[in-house]
Design an enzyme around this catalytic site. Sequence first.
Site, short mmCIF file in Angstrom:
data_model
loop_
_atom_site.label_atom_id
_atom_site.label_comp_id
_atom_site.label_asym_id
_atom_site.label_seq_id
_atom_site.Cartn_x
_atom_site.Cartn_y
_atom_site.Cartn_z
N ASP A 1 3.28 14.81 13.89
CA ASP A 1 3.85 14.32 12.23
C ASP A 1 2.67 14.41 11.39
O ASP A 1 2.77 13.42 10.49
CB ASP A 1 4.56 13.18 12.54
CG ASP A 1 5.52 13.02 11.07
OD1 ASP A 1 6.02 14.23 10.55
OD2 ASP A 1 5.29 11.80 10.33
N LEU B 1 0.92 -1.25 -0.06
CA LEU B 1 -0.40 -0.07 -0.17
C LEU B 1 1.06 1.39 -0.40
O LEU B 1 0.14 2.02 -0.54
CB LEU B 1 -0.74 -0.32 1.35
CG LEU B 1 -1.94 -1.12 0.68
CD1 LEU B 1 -2.44 -0.76 2.76
CD2 LEU B 1 -3.08 -0.60 -0.01
N GLY B 2 2.04 1.10 0.42
CA GLY B 2 2.88 2.47 0.63
C GLY B 2 4.13 2.35 1.15
O GLY B 2 4.14 1.06 1.83
N LYS C 1 1.50 -3.28 8.90
CA LYS C 1 2.80 -2.34 8.71
C LYS C 1 3.85 -3.30 9.71
O LYS C 1 3.63 -3.05 10.64
CB LYS C 1 2.58 -1.11 9.96
CG LYS C 1 3.32 0.13 9.76
CD LYS C 1 3.31 1.49 10.07
CE LYS C 1 4.63 2.16 9.76
NZ LYS C 1 3.61 4.04 10.28
N GLY D 1 7.04 4.36 4.07
CA GLY D 1 7.97 5.04 4.10
C GLY D 1 8.90 4.80 5.07
O GLY D 1 9.95 4.47 4.64
N GLY D 2 9.37 6.05 5.23
CA GLY D 2 10.81 6.28 6.39
C GLY D 2 10.77 5.24 7.40
O GLY D 2 12.22 4.72 7.47
N MET D 3 9.92 4.13 8.13
CA MET D 3 10.17 3.59 9.07
C MET D 3 9.83 1.53 8.66
O MET D 3 9.92 0.92 9.48
CB MET D 3 8.73 3.64 10.06
CG MET D 3 8.95 5.12 10.65
SD MET D 3 11.07 5.54 10.86
CE MET D 3 11.08 4.50 12.78
N SER E 1 7.36 -0.22 5.73
CA SER E 1 6.39 -0.84 4.24
C SER E 1 4.82 -1.08 4.90
O SER E 1 4.65 -1.43 6.33
CB SER E 1 6.62 -1.72 3.87
OG SER E 1 6.99 -2.91 4.19
N VAL E 2 3.94 -0.56 4.19
CA VAL E 2 2.50 -0.86 5.04
C VAL E 2 2.04 -1.92 3.29
O VAL E 2 1.38 -1.18 2.38
CB VAL E 2 1.98 0.21 4.74
CG1 VAL E 2 0.04 0.06 5.50
CG2 VAL E 2 1.71 0.67 6.12
N1 LIG Z 1 -4.08 1.21 7.17
C1 LIG Z 1 -4.16 1.80 6.29
N2 LIG Z 1 -4.91 2.25 5.47
C2 LIG Z 1 -4.51 1.53 3.80
N3 LIG Z 1 -2.70 2.60 3.84
C3 LIG Z 1 -2.22 2.94 5.08
C4 LIG Z 1 -2.62 2.55 6.12
N4 LIG Z 1 -1.04 2.32 7.33
C5 LIG Z 1 -0.73 3.17 6.02
N5 LIG Z 1 -1.20 3.09 4.69
C6 LIG Z 1 -0.62 4.02 3.42
O1 LIG Z 1 1.21 3.73 4.07
C7 LIG Z 1 2.26 4.52 3.57
C8 LIG Z 1 3.51 4.80 4.40
O2 LIG Z 1 2.33 4.67 5.52
P1 LIG Z 1 3.22 5.45 7.40
O3 LIG Z 1 2.60 6.78 6.73
O4 LIG Z 1 2.43 4.95 8.01
O5 LIG Z 1 4.53 4.22 7.18
P2 LIG Z 1 5.63 5.16 7.83
O6 LIG Z 1 7.12 4.32 7.16
O7 LIG Z 1 5.69 6.15 8.89
O8 LIG Z 1 5.61 6.90 6.92
P3 LIG Z 1 6.39 8.69 6.46
O9 LIG Z 1 7.83 7.99 6.87
O10 LIG Z 1 5.86 8.81 5.68
O11 LIG Z 1 5.85 9.03 8.12
C9 LIG Z 1 1.38 5.78 3.64
O12 LIG Z 1 1.37 7.14 3.27
C10 LIG Z 1 -0.78 5.28 3.06
O13 LIG Z 1 0.05 5.45 1.90
#
Ligand SMILES: Nc1ncnc2c1ncn2[C@@H]1O[C@H](COP(=O)(O)OP(=O)(O)OP(=O)(O)O)[C@@H](O)[C@H]1O
Length: 276
Positions: free
Chosen positions: A126, A15-16, A38, A18-20, A22-23
């Site tokens: 954030d 789904l996505g 996540k 990010g820095g931490m 993958s989702v």
């Molecule tokens: N519950 C969810 N349902 C659907 N998609 C989600 C959900 N949570 C996160 N995503 C998708 O996954 C992506 C990354 O999620 P998230 O921001 O929690 O990760 P992160 O690694 O902490 O990101 P960042 O470094 O950008 O803060 C989001 O931008 C979104 O597109």
Amino acid sequence: MRTLVAGRYRLRSLLGRGGMGSVWLAEDELLGRLVALKHVERGGQARALAEARAAASVEHPGVVRVLDLVRDGGEPWIVLEALTGRTLADVLATDGPLPVAEVRRIGLRLLDALEAVHRAGVVHRDLKPGNVQLTHDGRVVLIDFGIAYCPAYDEGPPDDGFAGSPAYVSPEQLHGARPEPASDLFTLGATLYAAVEGRSPFDRGDLFATMLAVTEADPAPFRLAGPLRPVIEGLLTACPDRRFSVAQAREALVTPTVTSVKRPMSPAPPASMIKA
Ligand SMILES: Nc1ncnc2c1ncn2[C@@H]1O[C@H](COP(=O)(O)OP(=O)(O)OP(=O)(O)O)[C@@H](O)[C@H]1O
């Protein structure tokens, strides 16, 4: 890549990222429903636990629901409700700035969500377009509690120095101040600015210039905000004590005639606070 997590969650698609970590969209084979998983790749179990606890302590339709925290091969995965739609950042990148009425709706929903977050004693830290999910059924949902401050579990203020996204953080976050709810209202102002103007109010291209802009400069010129300008300026007030509260912002959003607030200056961050 494994496809079954914790003997139960079948990974379907990414789904996505990010820095931490993958989702993933996954199927819960035990309960027969879709969830989001996540995979917290940085910071390990402690970080995943802090993130899951912070989000789980808030029960509100404007906050992503945490269903579980599981381990697979020693690695933590947070199980979340699967949200439809796109993040506000994705929408802005593909469709451009949003109309005033839609930004007003998003602002009111985010104020409701922040009120619930703060009532639970949590500071998100954030809020930015990338952490706001706009679902197909009209929900506006705050996601990613990865750096949230949750005094019920955290023993003291976070010791991670500056954390957050430079183009959206509050000046006091840059100074390493103890997290307070007012910081989330500044980041809400920056997020609403981006939603209606199509760009961050303080992004100046490089990290140092952006951080200086947050602490010293006025937001970039308003062109499209129209009646939303006063509330965005009220939220972007540098001094947390004079910044709009949730109640003031809500009132200004529903009756957008409040007098414009002059944004006071605040000192630049000490060089020691600035991480590459
Ligand atoms: N519950 C969810 N349902 C659907 N998609 C989600 C959900 N949570 C996160 N995503 C998708 O996954 C992506 C990354 O999620 P998230 O921001 O929690 O990760 P992160 O690694 O902490 O990101 P960042 O470094 O950008 O803060 C989001 O931008 C979104 O597109």
